[in-house]
Motif scaffolding. Structure first.
Motif, PDB file in Angstrom:
ATOM      1  N   GLY A 280      32.850  45.234  34.658  1.00 35.38           N
ATOM      2  CA  GLY A 280      33.762  45.363  33.522  1.00 35.38           C
ATOM      3  C   GLY A 280      34.827  46.421  33.770  1.00 35.38           C
ATOM      4  O   GLY A 280      36.018  46.197  33.531  1.00 35.38           O
ATOM      5  N   GLU A 281      34.412  47.572  34.260  1.00 38.13           N
ATOM      6  CA  GLU A 281      35.389  48.636  34.517  1.00 38.13           C
ATOM      7  C   GLU A 281      36.247  48.310  35.734  1.00 38.13           C
ATOM      8  O   GLU A 281      37.399  48.738  35.825  1.00 38.13           O
ATOM      9  N   THR A 282      35.704  47.537  36.662  1.00 35.05           N
ATOM     10  CA  THR A 282      36.500  47.116  37.808  1.00 35.05           C
ATOM     11  C   THR A 282      37.636  46.202  37.359  1.00 35.05           C
ATOM     12  O   THR A 282      38.772  46.320  37.820  1.00 35.05           O
ATOM     13  N   VAL A 283      37.342  45.288  36.440  1.00 31.16           N
ATOM     14  CA  VAL A 283      38.363  44.398  35.892  1.00 31.16           C
ATOM     15  C   VAL A 283      39.461  45.218  35.209  1.00 31.16           C
ATOM     16  O   VAL A 283      40.659  44.971  35.401  1.00 31.16           O
ATOM     17  N   LYS A 284      39.065  46.210  34.420  1.00 26.68           N
ATOM     18  CA  LYS A 284      40.038  47.048  33.722  1.00 26.68           C
ATOM     19  C   LYS A 284      40.914  47.819  34.710  1.00 26.68           C
ATOM     20  O   LYS A 284      42.127  47.953  34.512  1.00 26.68           O
ATOM     21  N   ALA A 285      40.297  48.322  35.778  1.00 26.65           N
ATOM     22  CA  ALA A 285      41.056  49.091  36.766  1.00 26.65           C
ATOM     23  C   ALA A 285      42.080  48.207  37.485  1.00 26.65           C
ATOM     24  O   ALA A 285      43.213  48.629  37.727  1.00 26.65           O
ATOM     25  N   ILE A 286      41.689  46.987  37.793  1.00 32.72           N
ATOM     26  CA  ILE A 286      42.607  46.067  38.476  1.00 32.72           C
ATOM     27  C   ILE A 286      43.775  45.719  37.560  1.00 32.72           C
ATOM     28  O   ILE A 286      44.936  45.728  37.978  1.00 32.72           O
ATOM     29  N   TYR A 287      43.479  45.435  36.296  1.00 27.98           N
ATOM     30  CA  TYR A 287      44.538  45.066  35.351  1.00 27.98           C
ATOM     31  C   TYR A 287      45.465  46.248  35.082  1.00 27.98           C
ATOM     32  O   TYR A 287      46.685  46.082  34.966  1.00 27.98           O
ATOM     33  N   LYS A 288      44.895  47.455  35.003  1.00 29.46           N
ATOM     34  CA  LYS A 288      45.701  48.638  34.728  1.00 29.46           C
ATOM     35  C   LYS A 288      46.679  48.917  35.863  1.00 29.46           C
ATOM     36  O   LYS A 288      47.827  49.336  35.631  1.00 29.46           O
ATOM     37  N   SER A 289      46.247  48.682  37.094  1.00 30.76           N
ATOM     38  CA  SER A 289      47.104  49.002  38.239  1.00 30.76           C
ATOM     39  C   SER A 289      48.098  47.893  38.585  1.00 30.76           C
ATOM     40  O   SER A 289      49.172  48.167  39.112  1.00 30.76           O
ATOM     41  N   GLY A 290      47.748  46.639  38.256  1.00 29.81           N
ATOM     42  CA  GLY A 290      48.640  45.554  38.662  1.00 29.81           C
ATOM     43  C   GLY A 290      48.852  44.452  37.660  1.00 29.81           C
ATOM     44  O   GLY A 290      49.504  43.451  37.975  1.00 29.81           O
ATOM     45  N   GLY A 291      48.315  44.600  36.428  1.00 26.52           N
ATOM     46  CA  GLY A 291      48.458  43.535  35.442  1.00 26.52           C
ATOM     47  C   GLY A 291      47.726  42.280  35.882  1.00 26.52           C
ATOM     48  O   GLY A 291      46.856  42.322  36.754  1.00 26.52           O
ATOM     49  N   TRP A 292      48.083  41.138  35.300  1.00 29.62           N
ATOM     50  CA  TRP A 292      47.396  39.898  35.654  1.00 29.62           C
ATOM     51  C   TRP A 292      47.649  39.502  37.106  1.00 29.62           C
ATOM     52  O   TRP A 292      46.822  38.839  37.745  1.00 29.62           O
ATOM     53  N   LYS A 293      48.800  39.965  37.655  1.00 31.97           N
ATOM     54  CA  LYS A 293      49.093  39.650  39.053  1.00 31.97           C
ATOM     55  C   LYS A 293      48.115  40.344  39.995  1.00 31.97           C
ATOM     56  O   LYS A 293      47.928  39.911  41.136  1.00 31.97           O
ATOM     57  N   GLY A 294      47.501  41.424  39.510  1.00 28.96           N
ATOM     58  CA  GLY A 294      46.544  42.139  40.339  1.00 28.96           C
ATOM     59  C   GLY A 294      45.341  41.294  40.712  1.00 28.96           C
ATOM     60  O   GLY A 294      44.672  41.565  41.716  1.00 28.96           O
ATOM     61  N   PHE A 295      45.054  40.284  39.899  1.00 31.94           N
ATOM     62  CA  PHE A 295      43.906  39.411  40.172  1.00 31.94           C
ATOM     63  C   PHE A 295      44.253  38.311  41.180  1.00 31.94           C
ATOM     64  O   PHE A 295      43.391  37.491  41.507  1.00 31.94           O
ATOM     65  N   TYR A 296      45.507  38.295  41.628  1.00 30.20           N
ATOM     66  CA  TYR A 296      45.917  37.270  42.592  1.00 30.20           C
ATOM     67  C   TYR A 296      46.542  37.892  43.834  1.00 30.20           C
ATOM     68  O   TYR A 296      47.220  37.203  44.587  1.00 30.20           O
ATOM     69  N   VAL A 297      46.284  39.186  44.068  1.00 30.47           N
ATOM     70  CA  VAL A 297      46.785  39.846  45.267  1.00 30.47           C
ATOM     71  C   VAL A 297      46.146  39.195  46.495  1.00 30.47           C
ATOM     72  O   VAL A 297      44.924  39.063  46.576  1.00 30.47           O
ATOM     73  N   GLY A 298      46.965  38.787  47.429  1.00 27.15           N
ATOM     74  CA  GLY A 298      46.448  38.172  48.641  1.00 27.15           C
ATOM     75  C   GLY A 298      46.167  36.688  48.521  1.00 27.15           C
ATOM     76  O   GLY A 298      45.615  36.085  49.450  1.00 27.15           O
ATOM     77  N   LEU A 299      46.558  36.063  47.393  1.00 30.01           N
ATOM     78  CA  LEU A 299      46.265  34.642  47.224  1.00 30.01           C
ATOM     79  C   LEU A 299      47.008  33.782  48.244  1.00 30.01           C
ATOM     80  O   LEU A 299      46.468  32.787  48.731  1.00 30.01           O
ATOM     81  N   THR A 300      48.252  34.177  48.579  1.00 33.55           N
ATOM     82  CA  THR A 300      49.008  33.385  49.547  1.00 33.55           C
ATOM     83  C   THR A 300      48.316  33.373  50.906  1.00 33.55           C
ATOM     84  O   THR A 300      48.158  32.319  51.530  1.00 33.55           O
ATOM     85  N   ILE A 301      47.857  34.548  51.340  1.00 31.11           N
ATOM     86  CA  ILE A 301      47.115  34.575  52.598  1.00 31.11           C
ATOM     87  C   ILE A 301      45.744  33.935  52.413  1.00 31.11           C
ATOM     88  O   ILE A 301      45.144  33.433  53.359  1.00 31.11           O
ATOM     89  N   GLY A 302      45.268  33.943  51.166  1.00 33.88           N
ATOM     90  CA  GLY A 302      44.018  33.251  50.881  1.00 33.88           C
ATOM     91  C   GLY A 302      44.147  31.760  51.148  1.00 33.88           C
ATOM     92  O   GLY A 302      43.255  31.141  51.741  1.00 33.88           O
ATOM     93  N   TYR A 303      45.268  31.185  50.735  1.00 35.52           N
ATOM     94  CA  TYR A 303      45.523  29.768  51.029  1.00 35.52           C
ATOM     95  C   TYR A 303      45.626  29.553  52.542  1.00 35.52           C
ATOM     96  O   TYR A 303      45.083  28.588  53.084  1.00 35.52           O
ATOM     97  N   LEU A 304      46.357  30.454  53.203  1.00 33.75           N
ATOM     98  CA  LEU A 304      46.558  30.335  54.636  1.00 33.75           C
ATOM     99  C   LEU A 304      45.234  30.351  55.386  1.00 33.75           C
ATOM    100  O   LEU A 304      45.078  29.724  56.428  1.00 33.75           O
TER     101      LEU A 304
END
Length: 326
Positions: A280-304
């Motif tokens: 729960g606190e990990t989710v809050k920390a990710i959102y605080k530092s990067g907003g909803w985009k923080g949950f998709y960091v690295g997605l492009t390389i994830g597809y690759l």
């Protein structure tokens, strides 16, 4: 009729299931090796490694990150943590595919009984079973891949499996406010330190494995007609690659936020060795530092990484089953 009954009995035998598992284990190792350098870059992005945050957010950044890794450590740097990956992937993939074949037959013994919900259920259960037995190896692998010049807390910039195990074992696992019962639990079962992020992984495995196997089964049923009675299914490597790649892309998109949270929790012992990070606190920390985009960091390389990896995995699994006469 007797031939059909004999075939059904064979599918229920452990000899059949183990051969499928062997094919799956080999498929997993081949697929992971093919994308190992991309896998390391993705882990560094997902865990917000301070050395590589400047590269996140673009395809070009991923290649620049890989170039820096190669400059700093050569090919060994690109493959850092891959030994632990192979130790984890073979049993993980073997159990996943073996469990899928077993659960698939239990839920759908005939083609007429196949439904998308049952395909999703079979995939989810197989993924959860495999991750339950192999998760500590995943945590060790992520720790090895995370270490860089500035993040390393040991003298070795390329930690071995033994060093990673020692580091995790020596970390604190609880908050000062942790209840006495929980403290006793962690003292009695230190192996729980190797299950950082396990709950979110288990939750994330439901949409990932479920969607992947659902898409795989649906598209194969839709575009690859079943063999006639008495005939063997023909080899379809190109179709297997295409369907596998699409399955991986859809599954990755659906489950990626869970993967971000899981990675952050897995390296939590490095950033906060004195406490056990909750998801729960990990989710809050990710959102605080990067907003909803923080949950998709690295997605492009994830597809690759995921698209070719899943494509190769499914294709090699099918080929392996043909070789082993499954």
């Amino acid at each position: 009729m007797p031939s059909n009954v004999s075939g059904n009995r064979d599918k229920q035998s452990w000899h059949y299931v183990l051969r499928s598992g062997l094919a799956g284990g080999v498929a997993g190792c081949v697929a992971k090796t093919a994308v190992a350098p991309l896998d390391r870059v993705k882990i560094l992005f997902q865990t917000s490694n301070p050395d590589f945050q400047k590269y996140t957010g673009s395809w070009a950044g991923a290649f620049k990150a890989a170039s820096q890794i190669y400059t700093d450590g050569g090919v060994r740097g690109l493959l850092q943590g891959h030994s632990a990956t192979l130790l984890r992937v073979f049993p993980y993939a073997a159990i996943k595919f073996m469990a899928y074949d077993k659960v698939h037959y239990m839920l759908m013994p005939t083609r007429e009984q196949e439904t998308n919900f049952r395909r999703f259920t079979a995939g989810s259960l197989s993924g959860m079973i495999s991750v339950l037995f192999t998760y500590p190896l995943e945590v060790i692998r992520v720790r090895m891949a995370f270490q860089t010049n500035t993040s390393s807390t040991t003298s070795s910039l390329r930690p071995s499996v033994i060093q990673a195990i020692h580091q995790i074992s020596s970390e604190g696992a609880m908050r000062p406010s942790t209840t006495a019962t929980t403290k006793t639990l962690f003292t009695a079962f230190p192996v729980l330190k190797f299950y950082r992020g396990f709950t979110v992984t288990l939750i994330g495995m439901v949409p990932y494995a479920g969607t992947s196997f659902l898409t795989w089964g649906f598209l194969r049923t839709r575009f690859l007609p079943p063999p006639r009675p008495g005939e063997k299914r023909p080899a379809t490597p190109l179709a297997d690659l295409a369907i596998g790649g699409l399955s991986g892309m859809i599954a990755q998109t659906v489950s990626y936020p869970f993967e971000i949270v899981r990675r952050r929790m897995q390296v939590g012992g490095i950033m906060r060795p004195d406490r056990w990070l909750r998801w729960g606190e990990t989710v809050k920390a990710i959102y605080k530092s990067g907003g909803w985009k923080g949950f998709y960091v690295g997605l492009t390389i994830g597809y690759l990484k995921v698209v070719p990896m899943t494509a190769i995995s499914y294709a090699v699994w099918e080929a392996g089953k043909r070789v082993l006469k499954v």
